[in-house]
Structures are given as C-alpha cells and as structure tokens.
Design an enzyme around this catalytic site. Sequence first.
Site, PDB file in Angstrom:
ATOM      1  N   LYS A   1      39.281 -25.304  13.034  1.00 28.48           N
ATOM      2  CA  LYS A   1      39.825 -24.969  14.243  1.00 28.48           C
ATOM      3  C   LYS A   1      40.074 -26.303  15.090  1.00 28.48           C
ATOM      4  CE  LYS A   1      35.611 -23.330  16.241  1.00 28.48           C
ATOM      5  NZ  LYS A   1      35.482 -24.410  17.430  1.00 28.48           N
TER       6      LYS A   1
ATOM      7  N   ARG B   1      28.934 -25.771  28.030  1.00 27.49           N
ATOM      8  CA  ARG B   1      29.370 -26.643  27.015  1.00 27.49           C
ATOM      9  C   ARG B   1      28.064 -26.948  26.286  1.00 27.49           C
ATOM     10  NH1 ARG B   1      33.417 -30.584  26.373  1.00 27.49           N
ATOM     11  NH2 ARG B   1      32.426 -30.947  24.297  1.00 27.49           N
TER      12      ARG B   1
END
Length: 290
Positions: free
Chosen positions: A66, A129
């Site tokens: 991805k 994150r």
Amino acid sequence: MAQTGYILSQLEEANSDVQFEILRVTTQGDRVSRPLFQMDRRGIFEKEVNQAVADKRADFAVHSMKDVPSEISPGLVISSVPRRATPNDVILYRDGLDKDSKMLVGTSSLRRLAQTRRFFHDVDVQPIRGNVDTRISRLGRPFDAIILAKAGIERLKIDPPHTILPTSKFVPSPGQGALAIISRKDDTDTIQLLESIQHRPSRAESEAERAFSSMIESGCRFPVGAYANSSNGTIHLLCAAYPLDDSPPIICEDTGTDPILVGASVGRQMVEKGASSFALKWRQSVEEWK
C-alpha cells in the site's frame, strides 16, 4: 524491519545457499510526525529505499504494497509478491471501556476515519501516528480505541486483544496486507531468486487493487478502499469511495480473470459514478482535521 525479516526467512528457506545482509534506510515517512493525509504520501515510505536499489547499494527492497505508488522508478520492477497477510483492519479497545459510551478513536487514515463514522454510532476520531507498538501504548492515553491493520500485529508476532473488522464495512486500503519486493529490471538473477517466494493469488489480488488505484488516482487525501479476492484463477474486486458528508459511499465491484482489467473496470465505474468529486471535497477540507 519485521517485514524484511519475514521475507529473508522465506528466501532462506527456499534458497539455502544464499546469504543476506540488511541495509537500513531512513525515509521521509520515518522523519515526519504529521498525519499522513496532510502531505503528499506518494513515495514517502519507498523513494529513498528504492534509490538504494537503483544505485546498486542494495539488490532488492521490501515494502508494504500500500506504500508503493502506482508508478515506480524507471529501471525498477515489483519482482515478487509473497503470500498476503490478513487484509482486514482491527480495532483495539482500552481496558474497562464502556463500548456503549462515546469513544475517542485514533487513526491517521482518512479511509478509516470515514468508515469509523459510519460503522460506529458515537465516536470522535482523531489522528494518531507512530509504529504499531507506539499506537497500542496510547490506548487510554488518551484514546479509547485505535484501528490498525491486522497484518501489522501479525508480522510483529504480537496478539493484543482485538476485534477483526469486516471487509464489507471496512474495505481495506489497496494493497493492505501484501508486500512488494522491488529489484532492478535487468537483474535477472535476483528476480529469479525473489520469484521463488512469489504467491500468484496474492500477486493477482495486488495487481487488481493497484490497477483500480491507478485509475482513480487514490491516496491518503482521498478515502477509498479496494479488496480483491483470488480463487481458482478468478478475481473479484470490491471497492468503495467515501464522501465527506454522511451520504452513502460509492460501491463498485467486478469479476474476471485478468486482474489489471478488473481493476481498471472498477476504477472506470467509480469515476463514472462521481468519485472524483469526492476527492476534490476531501482535498479542500483535509487541513481542517488536525
């Protein structure tokens, strides 16, 4: 590193006479802390690594599929796609959470943001994150839940309590769960070595999803999902594009034997149904989500 270690173990099992050395490369994606949707993601996790291959400092590179753009550097090729890990997303909850109350959910994926708002009734979704361990450590500090790729915890060989989310509702990111091994096009010996761990159904699934992604030019600033399933030489591809508001997503699917043609077909359907207008609205508003 976990992905690279997995690939090397597969290669060593298939090629007992070959030895490997790991070259560590820091990428732009490793250096930034902003949510991925707030930047142009194309190549931020692969460009520097692939440059090491192009410069012959390395023979091949291992990437999450991805993270690999639709077009890679000239002279390089995806030489092998090993067996794909579970493509689903999973949700992890903090201890003691009352799941009937409003939840603060962490993700830095616009796709997961859009899907979470539809799948769960009362949620506040905020960016998060960090690597898998870092994100898990933030359960309860302050997140009630986080959503991750199942493949991430599989490859780290950890098994925190989690619930697998259905691909029918949380259609995965194109290529999720798959790995891409990239080498130089003219390095036939390395290509032959890497093909020893190729898993053809996983390659076909990845090719269908990447062909779809290329057709609609998806990315972190446009939430789309693509899930291909290969069975007996036939590819079925389910894709979804999510609007900024609460209106229904665009759902398209197709079946065939050529994965690239199937992906392109679904991509065309998506464009014809207005997915491009979704992309424009998301890109105009993405900076508002901090």
